[in-house]
Design an enzyme around this catalytic site. Structure first.
Site, PDB file in Angstrom:
ATOM      1  N   LYS A  85      24.224  32.338 -48.714  1.00  0.00           N
ATOM      2  CA  LYS A  85      25.073  33.171 -49.580  1.00  0.00           C
ATOM      3  C   LYS A  85      26.515  32.949 -49.174  1.00  0.00           C
ATOM      4  O   LYS A  85      26.794  32.564 -48.038  1.00  0.00           O
ATOM      5  CB  LYS A  85      24.735  34.662 -49.391  1.00  0.00           C
TER       6      LYS A  85
HETATM    7  N1  GLU Z   1      22.922  35.117 -56.915  1.00  0.00           N
HETATM    8  C1  GLU Z   1      21.583  35.025 -57.424  1.00  0.00           C
HETATM    9  C2  GLU Z   1      20.613  35.731 -56.493  1.00  0.00           C
HETATM   10  O1  GLU Z   1      20.978  36.591 -55.749  1.00  0.00           O
HETATM   11  C3  GLU Z   1      21.180  33.599 -57.749  1.00  0.00           C
HETATM   12  C4  GLU Z   1      21.230  32.617 -56.645  1.00  0.00           C
HETATM   13  C5  GLU Z   1      21.016  31.184 -57.098  1.00  0.00           C
HETATM   14  O2  GLU Z   1      20.747  30.961 -58.269  1.00  0.00           O
HETATM   15  O3  GLU Z   1      21.120  30.295 -56.251  1.00  0.00           O
HETATM   16  O4  GLU Z   1      19.435  35.499 -56.547  1.00  0.00           O
END
Ligand code: GLU
Length: 424
Positions: free
Chosen positions: A110
Site C-alpha cells: 500500500k
Molecule cells: N485499493 C484497492 C483495495 O484496497 C485496490 C487495490 C488494487 O487494485 O491493487 O483493495
C-alpha cells in the site's frame, strides 16, 4: 468493558490483533508470525512540489510492501490528510490476505501521500503525483510492485503515474499500475469492480443467512466509488437502500432512496447534501446514526475504525458486509460476535477491486484486452468461489467468517513461504 480513557484502536493494531488471534488458532511458528506481523519493506519519502503561487511545499509519502511470498506485491495509493505510516502498514498487510483469499498471485502493498487532494489545484495534484511516482519508482515495477487507486485517487492519477514511470524508462509501461483509464490500457469493469464484488458477496451471504435480498433493507456508509456502486447494484437487485452517506453526513428514508438519482448526481460531482429535494424525500442523519439504523444489511464503505466496540453494541442489523478496509476494530468485532451479528470481512468482501486489477495487469502484459462481459463473469466466479471456500472453512473450524478468511489466506501465504524456504 469499554475503557473510556483508552486511545482509539489504530488500523495497525486491528490488523495485528486479527493476525495474531488466527496465528494462535493455527499454532503457527512464532518466527513466521513475527515476520507476518510487520511489513517486509517500508519506504518514506519527503519531496518538494512547486505550488501554483510559486512557493515550494514539502509532502510526505509512503510505499509499504508487506509480503511477497506469493508474487509481486499489489495495493492502492491513498491521498488523504489522515495517511500515516501505521495506516499504510495495516492496509498493506490486509492486501496480502486479500490477494491470498481470492487466490490471485500477489503479495500485499500500500502507499499514500498525506494530503487533502481537494485542497490543492489539479496542476499541483499532477506535479505532486509525478514527483511521488518518481520517488517511489525505486521499488515499483510491473514485476515487483503494482499500485492502483484507493481513497482519494482515481484513473486520472493512475494515468499520470504510468506516464511518469514510462518517461523514466524510455518506453510505455502500462503494467506498472492498474485502475488506469481504458484508453491507457485500463480494463473494462475496473472502476465498478470493488462495488460489484461487494454486491456478489452480499448476495451469496444472503443465501447462506436465508435473507431475501429482494426487499432487504440496506444502509451504506460512504458514497465514494465503492459505496455508490454497491448501493446501485444492490438496489438493482431489488434491495431497499434506505440510507447512504458521504464525509459530510447521510440521508435516510425508511421507504428506500432513489439511488439511481443520487448515483447520477454523484457522477456530476454533486454531494448528497446538495440534492434539490434535500430534506423533502429523506431525513438528514449523521454517519454515526447510519451505523445504528435498524436494517437487514449494514455496509461500511468508507474508512477504517468506524465500528468500534461502542458502536457495535448499538448496531441494529443482521449482517455487516465490510466494503471498506478495516471498518471494524478488533474490539468492535468481539462485540459483534457476542451479539451474533454475521460479519463478512473486508479481505473477502472488497477483494473485487484487486481481482479486476489482476485482470488489467494480465491484459497489459499480454497486450490483449477483454470485453466487459468477460471481466464481470470471471470476477463473479472468483468472488463466489472465494465466499464458499471461506464459509466452508468457517463451518469446518466452527469459527466466524473473518477467522475462516484469515485461515484460508494464511495457509496460502505460509505454504508459499515454506516452499520457497529461507534464503540463503
Ligand atoms: N485499493 C484497492 C483495495 O484496497 C485496490 C487495490 C488494487 O487494485 O491493487 O483493495
Amino acid at each position: 468493558m469499554t475503557n473510556q480513557l483508552a486511545q482509539p484502536e489504530s488500523a495497525y493494531e486491528t490488523a495485528q490483533s486479527q493476525l495474531r488471534s488466527v496465528a494462535m488458532m493455527l499454532d503457527l511458528d512464532a518466527g513466521v508470525t513475527e515476520l507476518l506481523a510487520s511489513p517486509k519493506r517500508e519506504l518514506t519519502v519527503r519531496f518538494p512540489v512547486r505550488m501554483d503561487d510559486g512557493t515550494t511545499r514539502v509532502f510526505t509519502g509512503y510505499r509499504v510492501q508487506h509480503n511477497e511470498a506469493r508474487g509481486p506485491v499489489k495495493g492502492g495509493l491513498r491521498y488523504s490528510p489522515l495517511v500515516n505510516l501505521d495506516e499504510v502498514r495495516a492496509l498493506a498487510m490486509w492486501m496480502t490476505w486479500k490477494c491470498a483469499v481470492v487466490n490471485i498471485p500477489y503479495g500485499g502493498a500500500k502507499g499514500g501521500v498525506t494530503v487533502d487532494p481537494r485542497a490543492i489545484s489539479e496542476a499541483e495534484l499532477e506535479r505532486m503525483t509525478r514527483r511521488y511516482a518518481a520517488e517511489i519508482s525505486i521499488i515499483i515495477g510491473p514485476e515487483k510492485d503494482i499500485p492502483a487507486p484507493d481513497v482519494g485517487t482515481d484513473g486520472r492519477i493512475m494515468g499520470w503515474f504510468m506516464d511518469t514511470y514510462s518517461m523514466m524508462h524510455g518506453h510505455s509501461v502500462p503494467g506498472v499500475v492498474t485502475g488506469k483509464p481504458v484508453e491507457l490500457g485500463g480494463s473494462f469493469g475496473r472502476i465498478e469492480a470493488t462495488g460489484r464484488g461487494v454486491a456478489y458477496i452480499t448476495a451469496e451471504a444472503c443465501k447462506r443467512q436465508r435473507i431475501n435480498l429482494r426487499g432487504a433493507t440496506v444502509a451504506v456508509q460512504g458514497f465514494g466509488n465503492v459505496g455508490s456502486v454497491t448501493a446501485r447494484l444492490l438496489a438493482q437487485s431489488g434491495a431497499k437502500v434506505v440510507a447512504v452517506s458521504d464525509s459530510r453526513g447521510g440521508i435516510y428514508n425508511p421507504n428506500g432512496l432513489d439511488i439511481e438519482d443520487h448515483y447520477a448526481r454523484r457522477k456530476e460531482g454533486g454531494l448528497l447534501g446538495d440534492h434539490p429535494n434535500h430534506g423533502v424525500d429523506h431525513d438528514d442523519i449523521t454517519n454515526e446514526d447510519l451505523l445504528t439504523l435498524p436494517v437487514d444489511i449494514l455496509i461500511p464503505a468508507a474508512l477504517e475504525g468506524q465500528i468500534t466496540d461502542q458502536i457495535a453494541s448499538r448496531v441494529r442489523c443482521k449482517m455487516v458486509v465490510e466494503a471498506a478496509n478495516g471498518p471494524t476494530t478488533a474490539a468492535g468485532d468481539t462485540v459483534l460476535a457476542e451479539r451474533g451479528i454475521y460479519v463478512v470481512p473486508d479481505i473477502l468482501a472488497n477483494a473485487g477491486g484487486v481481482v479486476v486489477s489482476y485482470f488489467e495487469w494480465v491484459q497489459d502484459l499480454q497486450s490483449f484486452f477483454w470485453e466487459e462481459k468477460e471481466v464481470n463473469s470471471r470476477l463473479e466466479r472468483i468472488m463466489v468461489n472465494a465466499f464458499n471456500e471461506v464459509a466452508s472453512m468457517a463451518e469446518q473450524r466452527i469459527v466466524r467468517l473473518r477467522q475462516g478468511a484469515y485461515i484460508v489466506a494464511l495457509k496460502r501465504v505460509v505454504d508459499a513461504m515454506k516452499m520457497r524456504g529461507i534464503y540463503p
